[in-house]
Design a protein around this motif. Structure first.
Motif, PDB file in Angstrom:
ATOM      1  N   MET A  69       0.826  -1.209   0.000  1.00 22.29           N
ATOM      2  CA  MET A  69       0.000   0.000   0.000  1.00 22.29           C
ATOM      3  C   MET A  69       0.862   1.261   0.000  1.00 22.29           C
ATOM      4  O   MET A  69       0.371   2.347   0.270  1.00 22.29           O
ATOM      5  N   HIS A 166      -5.973   6.074  -0.125  1.00 20.48           N
ATOM      6  CA  HIS A 166      -6.795   5.013  -0.717  1.00 20.48           C
ATOM      7  C   HIS A 166      -7.742   5.593  -1.765  1.00 20.48           C
ATOM      8  O   HIS A 166      -8.969   5.438  -1.666  1.00 20.48           O
ATOM      9  N   GLU A 168      -9.856   6.162  -5.213  1.00 24.06           N
ATOM     10  CA  GLU A 168     -10.585   5.277  -6.135  1.00 24.06           C
ATOM     11  C   GLU A 168     -10.979   3.965  -5.477  1.00 24.06           C
ATOM     12  O   GLU A 168     -11.217   2.967  -6.157  1.00 24.06           O
ATOM     13  N   ARG A 169     -11.032   3.965  -4.151  1.00 22.27           N
ATOM     14  CA  ARG A 169     -11.470   2.770  -3.426  1.00 22.27           C
ATOM     15  C   ARG A 169     -12.540   3.158  -2.418  1.00 22.27           C
ATOM     16  O   ARG A 169     -12.534   4.269  -1.882  1.00 22.27           O
ATOM     17  N   ILE A 170     -13.446   2.225  -2.143  1.00 28.61           N
ATOM     18  CA  ILE A 170     -14.433   2.496  -1.102  1.00 28.61           C
ATOM     19  C   ILE A 170     -13.752   2.394   0.260  1.00 28.61           C
ATOM     20  O   ILE A 170     -13.126   1.378   0.575  1.00 28.61           O
ATOM     21  N   VAL A 171     -13.851   3.474   1.015  1.00 30.61           N
ATOM     22  CA  VAL A 171     -13.331   3.502   2.383  1.00 30.61           C
ATOM     23  C   VAL A 171     -14.535   3.481   3.316  1.00 30.61           C
ATOM     24  O   VAL A 171     -15.352   4.401   3.311  1.00 30.61           O
ATOM     25  N   MET A 221     -15.813   7.377  -1.229  1.00 30.38           N
ATOM     26  CA  MET A 221     -14.796   7.106  -2.236  1.00 30.38           C
ATOM     27  C   MET A 221     -14.272   8.439  -2.762  1.00 30.38           C
ATOM     28  O   MET A 221     -15.036   9.264  -3.264  1.00 30.38           O
ATOM     29  N   ARG A 223     -12.337  10.349  -5.514  1.00 30.16           N
ATOM     30  CA  ARG A 223     -12.073  10.070  -6.918  1.00 30.16           C
ATOM     31  C   ARG A 223     -11.514  11.304  -7.612  1.00 30.16           C
ATOM     32  O   ARG A 223     -11.759  12.432  -7.193  1.00 30.16           O
TER      33      ARG A 223
END
Length: 232
Positions: A69, A166, A168-171, A221, A223
């Motif tokens: 990561m 993080h 473009e990822r669902i947090v 997210m 973006r």
């Protein structure tokens, strides 16, 4: 300097904490691998001491996850597994140093100081997070949008830092709660919602070229591109 000690043995943890605090470091203690991984990924530490064998999540998994990561906090592995093969395995997994147990606390402190000195230049160079027109100075704890400073509160800064790590990822809200306050913090999602709401008021997302999308019932997210569903 803030150090994270991930160690399940309370006697060893006490030795580490006492020695490092005596030398002026602020030390947090994670008692198992699960808690340790969440804290290690928070970006809030200058260095980590990591036991190799831990309940919950193995030490090598923690390092490999961090490096995958792109979390570059220097890590010193502490382990009773002292054979050369084990040391090589730990270093190749991403550890910066490896100290066999039992160890002299003074040697631990000395090696940690070397590790921090060695890392200092690279850390400062990489101690910014950028996405779109947003830039975070992780040393000065300041946020900039298109070069202009945006004033945010410390908790808001940490939430945005996690989101920037993080993209473009669902947090999920649970991920944010665990990253900020630890696994056992029992507050509901309203607290996170309130902080996110204030972030949305402070940041000009279109100017930043970003959008913070609410994933209903789950989290958020971050973006790149125009907003299609601004969080409230």
């Amino acid at each position: 300097m803030r150090i994270l000690a991930i160690e399940d043995d309370p006697v060893t943890a006490r030795e580490i904490i006492d020695e490092l605090q005596k030398r002026g470091y602020s030390v947090d203690w994670a008692r198992d691998g699960s808690d340790g991984l969440v804290r290690a990924m928070s970006g809030n530490y200058d260095a980590i001491t990591l036991d190799r064998i831990l309940p919950g999540v193995d030490g090598l998994v923690i390092i490999r996850t961090m490096r995958a990561m792109r979390a570059w906090t220097p890590v010193m592995i502490l382990s009773a597994l002292s054979h050369v093969d084990e040391r090589v395995c730990g270093l190749r997994a991403g550890g910066d140093d490896y100290l066999a147990k039992p160890f002299d606390p003074e040697e631990l402190a000395a090696r940690l100081e070397v590790m921090l000195r060695r890392d200092d230049g690279a850390t400062r160079e990489s101690a910014t997070l950028s996405l779109g027109a947003l830039t975070m100075d992780l040393i000065a704890r300041k946020l900039f949008c298109d070069g202009n400073e945006v004033l945010v509160l410390p908790t808001e800064f940490r939430i945005l830092e996690f989101l920037l790590r993080h993209p473009e990822r669902i947090v999920t809200r649970t991920m944010l709660v665990e990253a900020l306050w630890g696994c056992h913090f029992a507050s509901g999602s309203n607290l996170i919602n309130a902080h996110i709401g204030r972030l949305c008021q402070r940041i000009d997302w279109p100017r930043a070229g970003l959008s913070l999308r609410t994933v209903r019932g789950v989290g958020y997210m971050l973006r790149t591109g125009a907003p299609d569903d601004q969080a409230a």
